[in-house]
Design an enzyme around this catalytic site. Structure first.
Site, short mmCIF file in Angstrom:
data_model
loop_
_atom_site.label_atom_id
_atom_site.label_comp_id
_atom_site.label_asym_id
_atom_site.label_seq_id
_atom_site.Cartn_x
_atom_site.Cartn_y
_atom_site.Cartn_z
N ASP A 55 0.41 1.74 3.22
CA ASP A 55 -0.60 0.97 2.50
C ASP A 55 -1.44 0.14 3.44
O ASP A 55 -1.00 -0.90 3.94
CB ASP A 55 0.11 0.06 1.47
CG ASP A 55 -0.84 -0.87 0.80
OD1 ASP A 55 -0.41 -1.96 0.34
OD2 ASP A 55 -2.05 -0.56 0.74
N ASP B 41 -8.33 1.10 1.49
CA ASP B 41 -7.00 0.79 0.98
C ASP B 41 -6.26 2.06 0.54
O ASP B 41 -6.43 2.53 -0.59
CB ASP B 41 -7.12 -0.19 -0.20
CG ASP B 41 -5.78 -0.63 -0.70
OD1 ASP B 41 -5.73 -1.48 -1.61
OD2 ASP B 41 -4.76 -0.11 -0.20
C1 LIG Z 1 4.78 0.68 -7.98
C2 LIG Z 1 3.66 0.34 -6.99
C3 LIG Z 1 2.71 -0.62 -7.30
C4 LIG Z 1 1.68 -0.92 -6.39
C5 LIG Z 1 1.63 -0.24 -5.18
C6 LIG Z 1 0.55 -0.52 -4.22
N1 LIG Z 1 0.60 -0.16 -2.94
O1 LIG Z 1 -0.55 -0.53 -2.38
C7 LIG Z 1 -1.29 -1.09 -3.34
C8 LIG Z 1 -2.70 -1.53 -3.08
C9 LIG Z 1 -3.15 -2.67 -3.91
C10 LIG Z 1 -3.16 -3.85 -3.00
O2 LIG Z 1 -2.23 -4.75 -3.49
C11 LIG Z 1 -2.75 -3.37 -1.65
N2 LIG Z 1 -2.85 -1.92 -1.68
N3 LIG Z 1 -0.64 -1.12 -4.50
C12 LIG Z 1 2.59 0.73 -4.86
C13 LIG Z 1 3.58 1.01 -5.78
F1 LIG Z 1 4.52 1.93 -5.50
#
Ligand SMILES: Cc1ccc(-c2noc([C@H]3C[C@@H](O)CN3)n2)cc1F
Length: 325
Positions: free
Chosen positions: A30, A215
């Site tokens: 991420d 992102d």
């Molecule tokens: C269950 C779950 C929920 C969210 C995320 C998630 N991972 O990256 C992000 C985006 C949004 C921001 O916060 C930063 N990058 N969201 C992953 C999940 F597996």
């Protein structure tokens, strides 16, 4: 060194195998956050479920970080928290010998049910790492000095597996030129200017001066609300549905190409209209991959855009580049 990790695609995330203290977990890479956290044996067995859980007591290289803690909340309201230690972390071939690893002692329900990932590996800037009393480096920041080039690349695909590589730019992975823009990391994101967009090949200036972040952890393409409104004004039968949580339209609708400017250089990254539908929500209604950001001021360029391109994240000169593939 040069490394590659092949993430397994899932409907909304790209997972890569990561070795921590000799234990392998599938983590969601991420670029929009900066915490490396894992499901752990400290969680209840009902929270662990089918997930791989890291057990520090079984790692001979584990080192506690006494008194340290972390707590994170993601854009969709999900979150996790816990304690911290250090261990050897290896991705594809690059090794961080003493990487801060965040042990989850609490995870929200959406992580329990998302059986595909066993945690997250943040590739944002450590300025937004949530470890108290002292933020710790991301995996990329830890290995950066040892890499041939201070870069990682993301080559996300729709259904086939994508690939993250650390330390090199595989020029066979893209065609034409790399469109590079400087990044402002002061908010902790891979953030750059984006003040123009295109609909059906016509370019418009974005009235509200805006920036965007790359992102990889966000599935959708979240643009300024006025831009989303202008786009769906050109999709017959579209409407903003509170129940669906965004713009929906008849799956039979003709969807125009949509583009967003990357940096102030002028390059518009375009998504074919045929790739914009994100999901069918039933009764012949489709949910769009382009949505408003709810007035957040920062646009979030997620997988709907990134999977169309080859992306280069350069931690040496703090820049972001994309190229056609
Ligand atoms: C269950 C779950 C929920 C969210 C995320 C998630 N991972 O990256 C992000 C985006 C949004 C921001 O916060 C930063 N990058 N969201 C992953 C999940 F597996």
């Amino acid at each position: 060194g040069e490394v590659s990790a092949t993430p397994e695609p899932n409907e909304s995330e790209y997972l890569s195998p990561v070795s921590i203290g000799g234990q392998t977990l599938n983590l969601d890479f991420d670029t929009g956050s900066a915490d490396l956290w894992v499901f752990s044996t400290s969680l209840s067995s009902s929270s662990i479920g089918q997930h791989a859980a890291f057990d520090p007591s079984k790692s001979s290289t584990w080192e506690d970080y006494p008194g340290a803690s972390w707590q994170i909340m993601y854009g969709d309201g999900s979150g996790a928290s816990g304690t911290v230690g250090f261990d050897v972390v290896e991705v594809g071939g690059a090794t961080a010998s003493r990487q801060a690893v965040e042990i989850a002692t609490k995870v929200s329900s959406s992580f329990v049910s998302d059986v595909n990932n066993d945690g997250l590996l943040g590739l944002g800037f450590s300025k937004i790492n949530t470890i108290e009393p002292q933020p710790q480096k991301t995996f990329f920041e830890s290995v950066l000095p040892k890499l041939d080039q201070p870069v990682f690349t993301a080559d996300l695909e729709d259904d086939a597996a994508g690939t993250y590589e650390f330390g090199r730019v595989d020029t066979t992975k893209y065609t034409g030129m790399l469109h590079v823009t400087p990044v402002d990391s002061s908010n902790g994101f891979w953030e750059f200017a984006s003040t123009a967009y295109s609909i059906g090949g016509t370019t418009y200036q974005n009235s509200g001066a805006s920036t965007a972040i790359a992102d990889t952890g966000t599935s959708l393409l979240l643009v300024d609300d006025n831009v989303a409104q202008a786009f769906y004004a050109q999709v017959q039968g579209s409407q903003l549905s509170r129940t669906a949580g965004g713009y929906v339209y008849p799956c039979s609708a003709q969807v125009p190409d949509f583009g967003v400017q990357i940096g102030s250089s002028g390059f518009i990254a375009t998504i074919p209209g045929s790739d914009i539908t994100f999901a069918e929500v039933g009764q012949g209604t489709c949910f769009g991959g382009v949505q408003g950001n709810g007035g957040g001021g920062i646009q979030i360029f997620g997988d709907v855009l990134l999977k169309q391109y080859f992306a280069v994240f350069n931690g040496g000169n703090e820049s972001f580049g994309i190229a056609a593939k």
